[in-house]
Design an enzyme around this catalytic site. Structure first.
Site, mmCIF file in Angstrom:
data_model
loop_
_atom_site.group_PDB
_atom_site.id
_atom_site.type_symbol
_atom_site.label_atom_id
_atom_site.label_comp_id
_atom_site.label_asym_id
_atom_site.label_seq_id
_atom_site.Cartn_x
_atom_site.Cartn_y
_atom_site.Cartn_z
ATOM 1 N N ARG A 178 39.592 41.302 22.728
ATOM 2 C CA ARG A 178 38.250 40.734 22.925
ATOM 3 C C ARG A 178 37.183 41.807 23.081
ATOM 4 N NH1 ARG A 178 41.310 36.566 25.495
ATOM 5 N NH2 ARG A 178 41.015 37.512 27.525
ATOM 6 N N GLU A 190 50.833 43.229 36.670
ATOM 7 C CA GLU A 190 51.388 42.510 37.829
ATOM 8 C C GLU A 190 52.908 42.743 37.887
ATOM 9 O OE1 GLU A 190 50.248 38.449 37.660
ATOM 10 O OE2 GLU A 190 51.034 37.997 39.664
#
Ligand code: AMP
Length: 176
Positions: free
Chosen positions: A64, A101
């Site tokens: 993006r 994560e």
């Protein structure tokens, strides 16, 4: 002809709850991209902020970041440098690992794309935890180029990305 009202790009960002997994409120920029005035306004506002600051390269991470980085580069009269996931760039690369994560990921840039004397603006659609942009920052700095600022269309301030990027200048069009 009457002048049209300025576009509030906030009105063109859609919240998608629980995407891509439960508990995430996803900021969907596709309505903004699909509206000619809103998309152009976002690029105009970013260009306005950084015009005159001697930026010669816009760099952005896939995917993006490319959407905003490429038109911004054209508008500012700057070059565009893609930062990509491993194995996508065809020439020699330098890489930066960063923590996710669970586990880690890696970003790469062509070894001859940046370097001393280049003044770089990094751009992405969303600043969340800052992990992606910190990796981009470290990658740009490792080439010897000068990082002028990190810019975003959207900043999720409650996720604490900005303090991780400072003292680098951080600019966002819309903050939540
Ligand atoms: P981070 O590394 O946590 O700052 O995440 C930044 C990247 O993940 C950006 O490139 C965004 O495209 C994407 N991202 C993270 N959180 C969101 C969100 N809530 N909505 C949309 N995109 C997000």
């Amino acid at each position: 002809m009457a002048a049209s009202a300025p576009v509030d790009i906030r009105n063109w960002i859609r919240d998608i709850p629980d995407f891509p997994k439960p508990g995430i409120l996803f900021k969907d920029i596709t309505p903004l991209l699909g509206n000619a005035d809103a998309f152009k306004t976002s690029i105009d506002l970013l260009a306005e902020e950084f015009q005159g600051k001697g930026i010669d390269v816009i760099a952005a991470a896939e995917a993006r970041g490319f959407i905003f980085g490429a038109p911004l580069a054209v508008q500012m009269g700057a070059g565009f440098v893609p930062i990509r996931k491993p194995g996508k760039l065809p020439y020699a690369t330098i890489a930066q690992e960063y923590a996710l994560e669970y586990g880690s990921d890696r970003l790469e840039v062509h070894s001859d794309a940046l370097g001393p004397g280049r003044r770089v603006l990094l751009i992405d659609d969303v600043l969340a935890t800052g992990g992606t942009m910190c990796a981009c920052r470290d990658l740009v700095k490792s080439t010897g180029a000068e990082l002028v600022a990190c810019a975003f269309v959207i900043e999720l301030s409650f996720l604490g990305g900005r303090p991780k990027l400072e003292p680098c200048e951080v600019f966002s069009l819309v903050t939540y």
